[in-house]
Write a protein that holds these residues in place. Structure first.
Motif, PDB file in Angstrom:
ATOM      1  N   GLY A  55      40.398  40.190  45.184  1.00 41.46           N
ATOM      2  CA  GLY A  55      38.768  40.910  45.048  1.00 41.46           C
ATOM      3  C   GLY A  55      38.315  40.655  46.632  1.00 41.46           C
ATOM      4  O   GLY A  55      36.906  41.041  46.533  1.00 41.46           O
ATOM      5  N   ARG A  72      37.569  45.007  41.375  1.00 37.55           N
ATOM      6  CA  ARG A  72      38.169  44.927  40.747  1.00 37.55           C
ATOM      7  C   ARG A  72      37.979  44.034  39.664  1.00 37.55           C
ATOM      8  O   ARG A  72      36.935  42.671  39.934  1.00 37.55           O
ATOM      9  CB  ARG A  72      39.878  44.458  41.157  1.00 37.55           C
ATOM     10  CG  ARG A  72      39.566  43.247  41.760  1.00 37.55           C
ATOM     11  CD  ARG A  72      40.773  42.468  42.452  1.00 37.55           C
ATOM     12  NE  ARG A  72      42.229  42.932  41.457  1.00 37.55           N
ATOM     13  CZ  ARG A  72      43.412  43.080  42.056  1.00 37.55           C
ATOM     14  NH1 ARG A  72      43.669  43.306  43.364  1.00 37.55           N
ATOM     15  NH2 ARG A  72      44.016  42.744  40.867  1.00 37.55           N
ATOM     16  N   ASN A  74      39.137  40.965  37.214  1.00 40.19           N
ATOM     17  CA  ASN A  74      40.851  40.599  36.789  1.00 40.19           C
ATOM     18  C   ASN A  74      41.024  40.494  35.394  1.00 40.19           C
ATOM     19  O   ASN A  74      41.786  39.954  34.980  1.00 40.19           O
ATOM     20  CB  ASN A  74      41.166  39.187  37.625  1.00 40.19           C
ATOM     21  CG  ASN A  74      41.596  39.960  38.762  1.00 40.19           C
ATOM     22  OD1 ASN A  74      42.235  41.227  39.516  1.00 40.19           O
ATOM     23  ND2 ASN A  74      41.934  39.347  40.355  1.00 40.19           N
ATOM     24  N   THR A  78      41.385  45.471  35.869  1.00 44.52           N
ATOM     25  CA  THR A  78      40.572  46.961  35.421  1.00 44.52           C
ATOM     26  C   THR A  78      40.287  47.093  37.243  1.00 44.52           C
ATOM     27  O   THR A  78      40.060  45.925  38.052  1.00 44.52           O
ATOM     28  CB  THR A  78      39.231  47.003  35.042  1.00 44.52           C
ATOM     29  OG1 THR A  78      40.385  47.577  33.510  1.00 44.52           O
ATOM     30  CG2 THR A  78      39.453  48.514  35.646  1.00 44.52           C
ATOM     31  N   VAL A  79      40.913  48.124  37.641  1.00 43.25           N
ATOM     32  CA  VAL A  79      40.117  48.076  39.213  1.00 43.25           C
ATOM     33  C   VAL A  79      39.350  49.566  39.210  1.00 43.25           C
ATOM     34  O   VAL A  79      39.788  50.430  38.167  1.00 43.25           O
ATOM     35  CB  VAL A  79      41.475  48.392  40.042  1.00 43.25           C
ATOM     36  CG1 VAL A  79      42.637  49.141  40.189  1.00 43.25           C
ATOM     37  CG2 VAL A  79      41.269  48.591  41.754  1.00 43.25           C
TER      38      VAL A  79
END
Length: 124
Positions: A55, A72, A74, A78-79
């Motif tokens: 990111g 995002r 981590n 999820t983005v």
């Protein structure tokens, strides 16, 4: 195998905002460059934005630069795609993709996995 699920699409007026999310099943999510693409009606899928594995770096299509932000989490696999100042030409199905690589990917063939897409419609 990575399973991606997009959410957050909908109908919004021009000038409004939406936030898309893409959740991934893969426990090594941080191994993947993540990207957002879109497919307007009657057109081919086009690149929107991508984010590096940790990111720390992002890249955008010129058409969305300054209006959209990719990020995002981590820890949550999820983005996100925050879309502000939406225009009617942003109307499209939005897809997230995962690319197992170390460098940015802006072409569809560089991505290994895709979600099913979420519809974004912007009215005038």
């Amino acid at each position: 195998q990575v399973h991606l699920v997009e959410s957050g699409g909908g109908l919004v007026q021009a000038g409004g905002s939406l936030r898309l999310s893409c959740g991934a099943s893969e426990v090594t999510f941080a191994n993947y460059v993540m990207g957002w693409f879109r497919q307007p009606p009657g057109k081919e899928r086009e690149f929107v934005a991508a984010i590096s594995r940790r990111g720390l770096a992002t890249t955008y299509a010129d058409s969305v630069k300054g209006r959209f932000t990719i990020s995002r989490d981590n820890a949550k696999n999820t983005v996100y795609l925050q879309m502000n100042s939406l225009k009617t030409e942003d109307t499209a199905i939005y897809y997230c993709g995962a690319a197992q690589r170390t460098t940015f990917a802006t072409m569809t063939h560089e991505y290994d996995y895709w979600g099913q897409g979420t519809q974004v419609s912007v009215s005038s």
